[in-house]
Design a protein around this motif. Structure first.
Motif, PDB file in Angstrom:
ATOM      1  N   THR A  86      -3.008   1.837  -4.724  1.00 30.49           N
ATOM      2  CA  THR A  86      -1.563   1.800  -4.936  1.00 30.49           C
ATOM      3  C   THR A  86      -0.827   1.577  -3.618  1.00 30.49           C
ATOM      4  OG1 THR A  86      -1.178   4.137  -4.492  1.00 30.49           O
ATOM      5  CG2 THR A  86      -1.855   3.572  -6.733  1.00 30.49           C
ATOM      6  N   LYS A  87       0.485   1.487  -3.735  1.00 31.83           N
ATOM      7  CA  LYS A  87       1.364   1.272  -2.580  1.00 31.83           C
ATOM      8  C   LYS A  87       1.207   2.314  -1.480  1.00 31.83           C
ATOM      9  CE  LYS A  87       4.754  -1.966  -2.893  1.00 31.83           C
ATOM     10  NZ  LYS A  87       4.943  -2.942  -1.817  1.00 31.83           N
ATOM     11  N   SER A  88       0.797   3.528  -1.877  1.00 32.34           N
ATOM     12  CA  SER A  88       0.745   4.582  -0.860  1.00 32.34           C
ATOM     13  C   SER A  88      -0.630   4.692  -0.202  1.00 32.34           C
ATOM     14  CB  SER A  88       1.148   5.921  -1.479  1.00 32.34           C
ATOM     15  OG  SER A  88       0.333   6.166  -2.591  1.00 32.34           O
ATOM     16  N   ASP A  89      -1.564   3.807  -0.585  1.00 36.82           N
ATOM     17  CA  ASP A  89      -2.895   3.856   0.021  1.00 36.82           C
ATOM     18  C   ASP A  89      -2.950   2.979   1.269  1.00 36.82           C
ATOM     19  OD1 ASP A  89      -3.604   5.555  -2.026  1.00 36.82           O
ATOM     20  OD2 ASP A  89      -4.194   3.902  -3.342  1.00 36.82           O
ATOM     21  N   LEU A  90      -4.016   3.178   2.038  1.00 35.04           N
ATOM     22  CA  LEU A  90      -4.080   2.540   3.356  1.00 35.04           C
ATOM     23  C   LEU A  90      -5.355   1.718   3.534  1.00 35.04           C
ATOM     24  CD1 LEU A  90      -2.816   2.497   6.307  1.00 35.04           C
ATOM     25  CD2 LEU A  90      -4.383   4.380   6.813  1.00 35.04           C
ATOM     26  N   LEU A  91      -5.186   0.501   4.046  1.00 34.91           N
ATOM     27  CA  LEU A  91      -6.347  -0.317   4.421  1.00 34.91           C
ATOM     28  C   LEU A  91      -6.515  -0.249   5.935  1.00 34.91           C
ATOM     29  CD1 LEU A  91      -6.089  -3.627   2.361  1.00 34.91           C
ATOM     30  CD2 LEU A  91      -7.871  -1.878   2.231  1.00 34.91           C
ATOM     31  N   ILE A  92      -7.774  -0.236   6.386  1.00 36.61           N
ATOM     32  CA  ILE A  92      -8.057  -0.114   7.818  1.00 36.61           C
ATOM     33  C   ILE A  92      -9.044  -1.211   8.202  1.00 36.61           C
ATOM     34  CG2 ILE A  92      -8.997   1.427   9.599  1.00 36.61           C
ATOM     35  CD1 ILE A  92      -8.490   3.675   7.247  1.00 36.61           C
ATOM     36  N   GLY A  93      -8.654  -2.080   9.096  1.00 35.49           N
ATOM     37  CA  GLY A  93      -9.557  -3.136   9.565  1.00 35.49           C
ATOM     38  C   GLY A  93     -10.179  -2.712  10.879  1.00 35.49           C
ATOM     39  N   ALA A 107      -3.827  -6.763   2.817  1.00 32.01           N
ATOM     40  CA  ALA A 107      -2.742  -5.770   2.746  1.00 32.01           C
ATOM     41  C   ALA A 107      -1.403  -6.439   2.430  1.00 32.01           C
ATOM     42  CB  ALA A 107      -2.659  -4.986   4.056  1.00 32.01           C
ATOM     43  N   ALA A 108      -1.208  -7.646   2.967  1.00 33.06           N
ATOM     44  CA  ALA A 108       0.060  -8.366   2.722  1.00 33.06           C
ATOM     45  C   ALA A 108       0.181  -8.785   1.265  1.00 33.06           C
ATOM     46  CB  ALA A 108       0.140  -9.603   3.616  1.00 33.06           C
ATOM     47  N   SER A 109      -0.951  -9.153   0.672  1.00 33.85           N
ATOM     48  CA  SER A 109      -0.892  -9.740  -0.666  1.00 33.85           C
ATOM     49  C   SER A 109      -1.052  -8.700  -1.782  1.00 33.85           C
ATOM     50  CB  SER A 109      -1.960 -10.835  -0.806  1.00 33.85           C
ATOM     51  OG  SER A 109      -3.226 -10.347  -0.415  1.00 33.85           O
ATOM     52  N   TRP A 110      -1.727  -7.601  -1.498  1.00 40.97           N
ATOM     53  CA  TRP A 110      -1.932  -6.602  -2.558  1.00 40.97           C
ATOM     54  C   TRP A 110      -0.616  -5.868  -2.840  1.00 40.97           C
ATOM     55  CZ3 TRP A 110      -5.201  -6.281  -6.229  1.00 40.97           C
ATOM     56  CH2 TRP A 110      -5.297  -5.113  -6.984  1.00 40.97           C
ATOM     57  N   LEU A 111      -0.173  -5.904  -4.071  1.00 40.27           N
ATOM     58  CA  LEU A 111       1.089  -5.262  -4.480  1.00 40.27           C
ATOM     59  C   LEU A 111       2.263  -5.704  -3.592  1.00 40.27           C
ATOM     60  CD1 LEU A 111      -0.200  -1.611  -5.090  1.00 40.27           C
ATOM     61  CD2 LEU A 111       0.084  -3.452  -6.768  1.00 40.27           C
ATOM     62  N   ARG A 112       2.231  -6.967  -3.165  1.00 44.68           N
ATOM     63  CA  ARG A 112       3.250  -7.538  -2.265  1.00 44.68           C
ATOM     64  C   ARG A 112       3.387  -6.785  -0.959  1.00 44.68           C
ATOM     65  NH1 ARG A 112       5.934  -7.115  -6.893  1.00 44.68           N
ATOM     66  NH2 ARG A 112       5.800  -8.955  -8.235  1.00 44.68           N
ATOM     67  N   GLY A 113       2.326  -6.113  -0.575  1.00 44.77           N
ATOM     68  CA  GLY A 113       2.356  -5.507   0.751  1.00 44.77           C
ATOM     69  C   GLY A 113       2.100  -4.013   0.749  1.00 44.77           C
ATOM     70  N   ILE A 114       0.900  -3.623   1.205  1.00 45.30           N
ATOM     71  CA  ILE A 114       0.621  -2.199   1.411  1.00 45.30           C
ATOM     72  C   ILE A 114       0.354  -1.986   2.899  1.00 45.30           C
ATOM     73  CG2 ILE A 114      -0.323  -1.917  -0.925  1.00 45.30           C
ATOM     74  CD1 ILE A 114      -3.134  -1.759   0.369  1.00 45.30           C
ATOM     75  N   ASP A 115       0.307  -0.738   3.311  1.00 45.76           N
ATOM     76  CA  ASP A 115       0.110  -0.430   4.739  1.00 45.76           C
ATOM     77  C   ASP A 115      -1.317  -0.749   5.183  1.00 45.76           C
ATOM     78  OD1 ASP A 115       2.677   0.472   4.903  1.00 45.76           O
ATOM     79  OD2 ASP A 115       2.157   2.611   4.917  1.00 45.76           O
TER      80      ASP A 115
END
Ligand SMILES: NC(=O)c1ccc[n+]([C@@H]2O[C@H](COP(=O)([O-])OP(=O)(O)OC[C@H]3O[C@@H](n4cnc5c(N)ncnc54)[C@H](O)[C@@H]3O)[C@@H](O)[C@H]2O)c1
Length: 351
Positions: A86-93, A107-115
């Protein structure tokens, strides 16, 4: 820990010389879910994250450019969907520029942008790819053709990662540092001249200083001019020919090595045009060669190189344009130079 602020479409902090694990543990406290994207060869270097709350899932992707593919992107989207990200979850590269580029794009494309969070593990990733908000994957038609501006919420630079880089990769990353010296910060040039790569690597304070200075310049340029435009273009010193060489080698040379050849070319071109004196031209060669970076390419490749540069120009629907310097830190542009002149400069950096 030293902090550098970047004001892109959001403001965020680059933490230089931090412990990535300590920083990550802190940032995860308010999250329900997080996932790390890492390349296969770096996977085994990650801890198991057992002590962290929330749990951190790990997604390994192919190394290098192969990981920045549409196939990988599709897998990542499906995986986020299945995991109910969801929007409140975080991806880490965690990785080189290839990994942070695709992580940012997912991150940019999932749900129009997540953190997302960037933890660069290469010099090139730390000083360049993770800074500035550009994210991308490759298309069959070219590198980085599919992308978005989507800055990370933070960047954690932990120098322990660099220990396992080859001298070649370390030097390739320093090409962007040297470029930054020529366009904006002459101190960088004074600090690296005459030092072999092993000596630079062995001097922790020096490495921190070089990385910090380079990021500071990119952060400032990007903050002033977030989307691609005139000012941001100064970061492309040596890149017009560099990108063309990169395409010609079919990625056998590292990006930084191609930029090194591109800067050597600019040194000769600018000298021929009387924009810089021969001492400043020679300084390019002394520094780049001192770091073991290439300053020569194949003479016979010229028609293709020129073709690639023209195509690059077409894609920007402008003129063939080079970022130039008149002195260290004095940047200018050169538009539509005579092809004969270009070839004469190329002759001096090719055989
Ligand atoms: N977004 C931007 O503004 C921007 C800017 C510059 C470059 N880039 C992109 O960055 C990519 C290049 O980045 P790169 O030079 O970091 O290459 P890379 O990400 O392809 O990494 C190179 C190799 O080094 C390995 N590696 C990573 N960290 C390591 C470590 N600490 N020790 C040993 N091996 C390690 C990787 O697994 C990979 O095989 C390109 O895709 C380029 O397009 C993006």
């Amino acid at each position: 820990v030293r902090e550098i602020k970047v004001r892109a479409e959001r403001e965020y902090t680059v933490k230089v010389d931090c412990s990535w694990q300590t920083q990550l543990a802190q940032i995860l406290v308010d999250r329900k879910r997080a996932a790390v994207i890492v390349s296969e060869s770096m996977r085994e270097r990650l801890p198991d994250f057992d002590n962290l709350n929330p749990e951190v899932a790990i997604f390994a992707i192919p190394d290098g450019e192969a990981g920045k593919s549409q196939a990988t992107l599709l897998q990542l989207w499906n995986w986020l969907g299945a995991a109910g990200f969801t929007k409140s979850d975080l991806l880490i590269g965690i990785g080189g520029g290839a990994v942070t580029d695709i992580t940012g794009y997912v991150a940019a494309s999932w749900l129009r942008g997540i953190d997302w969070l960037a933890i660069p593990t290469t010099v090139a990733g730390a000083v360049d790819a993770a800074i500035g908000g550009k994210t991308a994957i490759n298309s069959e038609y070219g590198k980085n053709l599919i992308g978005a501006f989507h800055s990370p919420i933070s960047v954690f630079i932990d120098f322990q990662w660099f220990e396992t880089l080859s001298d070649r990769d370390f030097a390739a990353g320093l090409a962007e540092v040297v470029k930054t010296g020529f366009i904006a910060d002459g101190e960088i040039l004074k600090k690296v001249i005459g030092l072999p790569i092993a000596q630079i690597r062995g001097d922790r304070e020096l490495v921190i200083d070089l990385v910090e200075r380079t990021i500071a310049v990119k952060a400032e340029v990007v903050s002033e001019d977030f989307k691609e435009s005139f000012h941001r273009e100064i970061l492309n010193y040596g890149h017009t020919l560099g990108h063309a060489v990169e395409l010609d080698t079919n990625f056998e040379l590292r990006h930084g090595e191609c930029v090194s050849i591109g800067m050597a070319f600019m040194a000769r071109l600018q000298e021929d045009l009387g924009l810089i004196n021969s001492d400043l031209a020679q300084l390019h060669f002394d520094i780049l060669q001192g770091l073991g970076l290439p300053t020569v390419y194949k003479r016979t490749a010229w028609p293709k190189i020129l073709g690639h540069m023209k195509l690059d120009k077409k894609s920007r629907s402008g003129a063939l344009r080079f970022v130039t310097i008149r002195g260290v830190g004095e940047v200018d542009r050169l538009e539509s130079p005579d092809e004969e002149l270009l070839f004469r400069a190329y002759e001096k950096v090719s055989k």
